[in-house]
Design an enzyme around this catalytic site. Sequence first.
Site, short mmCIF file in Angstrom:
data_model
loop_
_atom_site.label_atom_id
_atom_site.label_comp_id
_atom_site.label_asym_id
_atom_site.label_seq_id
_atom_site.Cartn_x
_atom_site.Cartn_y
_atom_site.Cartn_z
N GLY A 24 0.84 -1.20 0.00
CA GLY A 24 0.00 0.00 0.00
C GLY A 24 0.87 1.24 0.00
O GLY A 24 1.54 1.55 1.00
N GLY A 26 0.02 4.47 -0.20
CA GLY A 26 -0.90 5.60 -0.10
C GLY A 26 -0.40 6.67 0.86
O GLY A 26 0.81 6.82 1.09
N VAL A 28 -0.53 6.76 3.95
CA VAL A 28 0.13 6.24 5.13
C VAL A 28 1.37 5.44 4.77
O VAL A 28 2.47 5.72 5.25
CB VAL A 28 -0.85 5.38 5.96
N ASP A 49 2.60 -1.46 -4.51
CA ASP A 49 1.19 -1.15 -4.72
C ASP A 49 0.77 -1.81 -6.03
O ASP A 49 1.60 -2.04 -6.92
CB ASP A 49 0.99 0.37 -4.80
N GLU A 174 -1.29 3.79 12.85
CA GLU A 174 -0.60 5.03 12.51
C GLU A 174 -1.42 6.23 12.99
O GLU A 174 -2.62 6.29 12.79
CB GLU A 174 -0.39 5.10 10.99
N LEU A 176 -0.37 9.57 12.29
CA LEU A 176 0.00 10.81 11.59
C LEU A 176 -1.25 11.55 11.12
O LEU A 176 -2.27 10.93 10.83
CB LEU A 176 0.91 10.52 10.40
N GLU A 178 -2.60 14.29 8.21
CA GLU A 178 -2.19 14.83 6.91
C GLU A 178 -1.84 16.31 7.06
O GLU A 178 -2.40 17.02 7.88
CB GLU A 178 -3.28 14.59 5.87
N LYS A 233 -6.56 2.84 18.38
CA LYS A 233 -6.58 3.68 17.18
C LYS A 233 -8.00 4.24 16.96
O LYS A 233 -8.18 5.45 16.74
CB LYS A 233 -6.11 2.86 15.97
N SER A 282 -15.30 24.87 13.42
CA SER A 282 -15.08 24.85 11.97
C SER A 282 -16.36 24.48 11.23
O SER A 282 -17.41 24.26 11.84
CB SER A 282 -14.00 23.81 11.65
N CYS A 289 -10.48 9.70 7.67
CA CYS A 289 -10.44 8.84 8.85
C CYS A 289 -11.56 9.03 9.87
O CYS A 289 -12.19 8.05 10.28
CB CYS A 289 -9.10 9.02 9.55
N1 LIG Z 1 -4.71 8.96 5.51
C1 LIG Z 1 -4.32 9.09 6.75
O1 LIG Z 1 -3.95 10.17 7.18
C2 LIG Z 1 -4.30 7.91 7.69
C3 LIG Z 1 -3.68 8.06 8.94
C4 LIG Z 1 -3.64 6.95 9.79
C5 LIG Z 1 -4.20 5.74 9.41
N2 LIG Z 1 -4.78 5.63 8.18
C6 LIG Z 1 -5.28 4.30 7.78
O2 LIG Z 1 -4.27 3.72 6.95
C7 LIG Z 1 -4.88 2.91 5.93
C8 LIG Z 1 -4.42 3.38 4.56
O3 LIG Z 1 -4.89 4.69 4.36
P1 LIG Z 1 -4.38 5.59 3.16
O4 LIG Z 1 -4.95 6.94 3.38
O5 LIG Z 1 -2.91 5.42 3.02
O6 LIG Z 1 -5.10 4.86 1.92
P2 LIG Z 1 -4.82 5.05 0.37
O7 LIG Z 1 -6.06 4.72 -0.32
O8 LIG Z 1 -4.14 6.36 0.15
O9 LIG Z 1 -3.70 3.94 0.04
C9 LIG Z 1 -3.94 2.57 0.08
C10 LIG Z 1 -3.16 1.93 -1.07
O10 LIG Z 1 -3.24 0.52 -0.94
C11 LIG Z 1 -3.22 -0.03 -2.25
N3 LIG Z 1 -3.70 -1.42 -2.18
C12 LIG Z 1 -4.92 -1.87 -1.84
N4 LIG Z 1 -4.93 -3.22 -1.85
C13 LIG Z 1 -3.69 -3.62 -2.21
C14 LIG Z 1 -3.09 -4.89 -2.39
N5 LIG Z 1 -3.75 -6.02 -2.16
N6 LIG Z 1 -1.80 -4.93 -2.79
C15 LIG Z 1 -1.09 -3.79 -3.01
N7 LIG Z 1 -1.61 -2.57 -2.84
C16 LIG Z 1 -2.91 -2.48 -2.44
C17 LIG Z 1 -4.13 0.90 -3.03
O11 LIG Z 1 -3.89 0.77 -4.42
C18 LIG Z 1 -3.73 2.26 -2.45
O12 LIG Z 1 -2.73 2.89 -3.25
C19 LIG Z 1 -6.38 3.01 6.17
O13 LIG Z 1 -6.77 1.93 6.97
C20 LIG Z 1 -6.53 4.31 6.94
O14 LIG Z 1 -7.66 4.30 7.76
C21 LIG Z 1 -4.84 6.68 7.32
O1 LIG Z 2 -9.63 21.82 16.16
C1 LIG Z 2 -9.84 21.25 15.08
C2 LIG Z 2 -8.97 20.27 14.54
C3 LIG Z 2 -9.29 19.69 13.34
N1 LIG Z 2 -10.42 20.04 12.66
C4 LIG Z 2 -10.75 19.37 11.39
O2 LIG Z 2 -10.75 17.97 11.61
C5 LIG Z 2 -10.37 17.28 10.43
C6 LIG Z 2 -9.26 16.29 10.70
O3 LIG Z 2 -8.09 17.00 11.01
P1 LIG Z 2 -6.76 16.28 11.51
O4 LIG Z 2 -7.08 15.35 12.60
O5 LIG Z 2 -5.77 17.32 11.79
O6 LIG Z 2 -6.29 15.49 10.18
P2 LIG Z 2 -6.31 13.96 9.75
O7 LIG Z 2 -5.26 13.80 8.73
O8 LIG Z 2 -7.69 13.54 9.43
O9 LIG Z 2 -5.80 13.15 11.05
C7 LIG Z 2 -6.67 12.42 11.91
O10 LIG Z 2 -6.93 11.15 11.35
C8 LIG Z 2 -5.75 10.36 11.11
C9 LIG Z 2 -6.21 9.10 10.41
O11 LIG Z 2 -6.66 8.12 11.29
C10 LIG Z 2 -5.05 10.11 12.44
O12 LIG Z 2 -3.89 9.31 12.22
C11 LIG Z 2 -4.68 11.43 13.08
O13 LIG Z 2 -4.08 11.19 14.35
C12 LIG Z 2 -5.95 12.26 13.25
O14 LIG Z 2 -5.63 13.55 13.77
C13 LIG Z 2 -9.99 18.36 9.43
O15 LIG Z 2 -11.08 18.61 8.55
C14 LIG Z 2 -9.72 19.57 10.29
O16 LIG Z 2 -9.91 20.80 9.62
C15 LIG Z 2 -11.26 21.00 13.18
O17 LIG Z 2 -12.29 21.32 12.58
N2 LIG Z 2 -10.96 21.59 14.36
#
Ligand SMILES: NC(=O)c1ccc[n+]([C@@H]2O[C@H](COP(=O)([O-])OP(=O)(O)OC[C@H]3O[C@@H](n4cnc5c(N)ncnc54)[C@H](O)[C@@H]3O)[C@@H](O)[C@H]2O)c1
Ligand SMILES: O=c1ccn([C@@H]2O[C@H](COP(=O)(O)OP(=O)(O)O[C@H]3O[C@H](CO)[C@@H](O)[C@H](O)[C@H]3O)[C@@H](O)[C@H]2O)c(=O)[nH]1
Length: 486
Positions: A24, A26, A28, A49, A174, A176, A178, A233, A282, A289
């Site tokens: 993956g 993506g 993350v 991927d 994870e 983090l 965005e 999580k 907001s 997420c």
């Molecule tokens: N986006 C975030 O900020 C964030 C933060 C923390 C946790 N997460 C979690 O992490 C996970 C991934 O999120 P993301 O935002 O990176 O998703 P994403 O859609 O950006 O990336 C996922 C990737 O996995 C690939 N994929 C799917 N099945 C596959 C397979 N069988 N083999 C190879 N590649 C494959 C897809 O093509 C895609 O590129 C989710 O469970 C999400 O909830 C996301």
């Molecule tokens: O005081 C605040 C803080 C955030 N937001 C909004 O909330 C959303 C999410 O923001 P943020 O949490 O900063 O970004 P994400 O990338 O969605 O991160 C969350 O979701 C991720 C995916 O699970 C987790 O890993 C992170 O810890 C968690 O913060 C956004 O629309 C922000 O604008 C508000 O409206 N008010």
Amino acid sequence: MSSQRPVRTLDVPHKAIKKICCIGAGYVGGPTCATIALKCPHIDVTIVDLNQARIDAWNSDNLPIYEPGLDEVVKTARNRNLFFSTDVDKAIIEADLIFVSVNTPTKKSGVGKGYAADLGYVESATRHIAKVATSDKIVVEKSTVPCRTAASMRKILEANGKAGLRFDILSNPEFLAEGTAVKDLDAPDRVLIGSLDTASGFAAASSLVDVYANWVPRERVITMNVWSSELSKLAANALLAQRISSINALSAICEATGADVDEVAYAVGLDSRIGPKFLKASVGFGGSCFQKDILNLVYLSESLHLPDVAEYWRQVVAMNESQKRRFTEHIISSLFNTITNKRIAVLGFAFKKDTGDTRESSAITIIKYLRAEQAKVAIYDPKVEESQIWFDLAEPGIVDDVTALKKQVSISSSAYEAAAGADAVVICTEWDEFKDTNLDYEKIYASMNKPAFIFDGRLILNQNKLEKIGFKVECIGRSRLEETFE
Ligand SMILES: NC(=O)c1ccc[n+]([C@@H]2O[C@H](COP(=O)([O-])OP(=O)(O)OC[C@H]3O[C@@H](n4cnc5c(N)ncnc54)[C@H](O)[C@@H]3O)[C@@H](O)[C@H]2O)c1
Ligand SMILES: O=c1ccn([C@@H]2O[C@H](COP(=O)(O)OP(=O)(O)O[C@H]3O[C@H](CO)[C@@H](O)[C@H](O)[C@H]3O)[C@@H](O)[C@H]2O)c(=O)[nH]1
């Protein structure tokens, strides 16, 4: 009272990780494993991927995601000990440890539709590992998954893997966010590693602890049982989102009473038990997420026959929807109860600043409401690609007629262009570029229809300054009720 650090003795013999595969590439998988490669030059990291275009982008100068600082991380480690590939088999075969970092979206059909996580991608990646692995593997859940997914992964690996192979499953969610991913990965509040309470579970956890120990202070790496880790999580996201829904619920009371939500947030945030973060009112939270993970928790609660618990968490999402509706209704009523054919400039389309990601962005819903009132919407966002905006607005179920969409919606190349001829400017994303210290609001005012309205859905503007220019300014969680007692 505060919670206690879980205690685990990880003083067991364990293997040193030399090769990591991340399934993956993506939001993350990419940044997380690029950071591991940067910090651990002695470990080879291959991110794979199925999506060729995404891998090509990771191998190019134009990375598939925008994150401040990410270009530098990738450029430093790429082709040194960081590789991006679509050869999933090879990367699995060679790795000691495999991160499963695939998407886990909300199910769109079948049992749990609209709530449960679709674990199809996790299962398919797990089956892929079982099919091609020729040596023992530590398999790490990086994706956000419902509690007890590790048990399903283990069963699949044991039932399909080659005889004699050992698969240890770890949970390493994870955290983090965005827009700040590189910073968060560089200095995380904590790294969470869940394992089975067995000797080999402890050994596997120790191997992963050693990877993070290359740059994360040991006291920030927490080990616990795998189910606690999985649930932590969902719990973290639920509590964060709940804070936003709570402050947004208070913003509605502020607007009706003359209280100012920023002042209220500041006052309550000084209480060390509450703390100042995540209290910014907001237009509602977006992102891939929060909503998904809370709905997942709602589904889990229902499956466990806990309807009151499910209802409690469901309200966090309901309040978020209500906030978007309320904000739009306020725009309509302020503009004399009709926005038909009025040009509305929407500034910001990403779900938050410093990202080009639009998943579940509040702007999408707000624009849908504005369109339903026959407004002409002009959108500007500094990072979101035009094609992404059209894709999001034309999503099936939201708008099915792209021609109608394009008659009503235009995409501008600057805030000035969007605002020219508009009756209202609506701030949906808190990009620094939109602050009154960075945009020339006198120029914007001069180009707009009068009265010229600004709706600040992110509380980033100096209301007094803009009112002096001549704008009618409406802010989330603030009203211009007379401040005298009556
Ligand atoms: N986006 C975030 O900020 C964030 C933060 C923390 C946790 N997460 C979690 O992490 C996970 C991934 O999120 P993301 O935002 O990176 O998703 P994403 O859609 O950006 O990336 C996922 C990737 O996995 C690939 N994929 C799917 N099945 C596959 C397979 N069988 N083999 C190879 N590649 C494959 C897809 O093509 C895609 O590129 C989710 O469970 C999400 O909830 C996301
Ligand atoms: O005081 C605040 C803080 C955030 N937001 C909004 O909330 C959303 C999410 O923001 P943020 O949490 O900063 O970004 P994400 O990338 O969605 O991160 C969350 O979701 C991720 C995916 O699970 C987790 O890993 C992170 O810890 C968690 O913060 C956004 O629309 C922000 O604008 C508000 O409206 N008010």
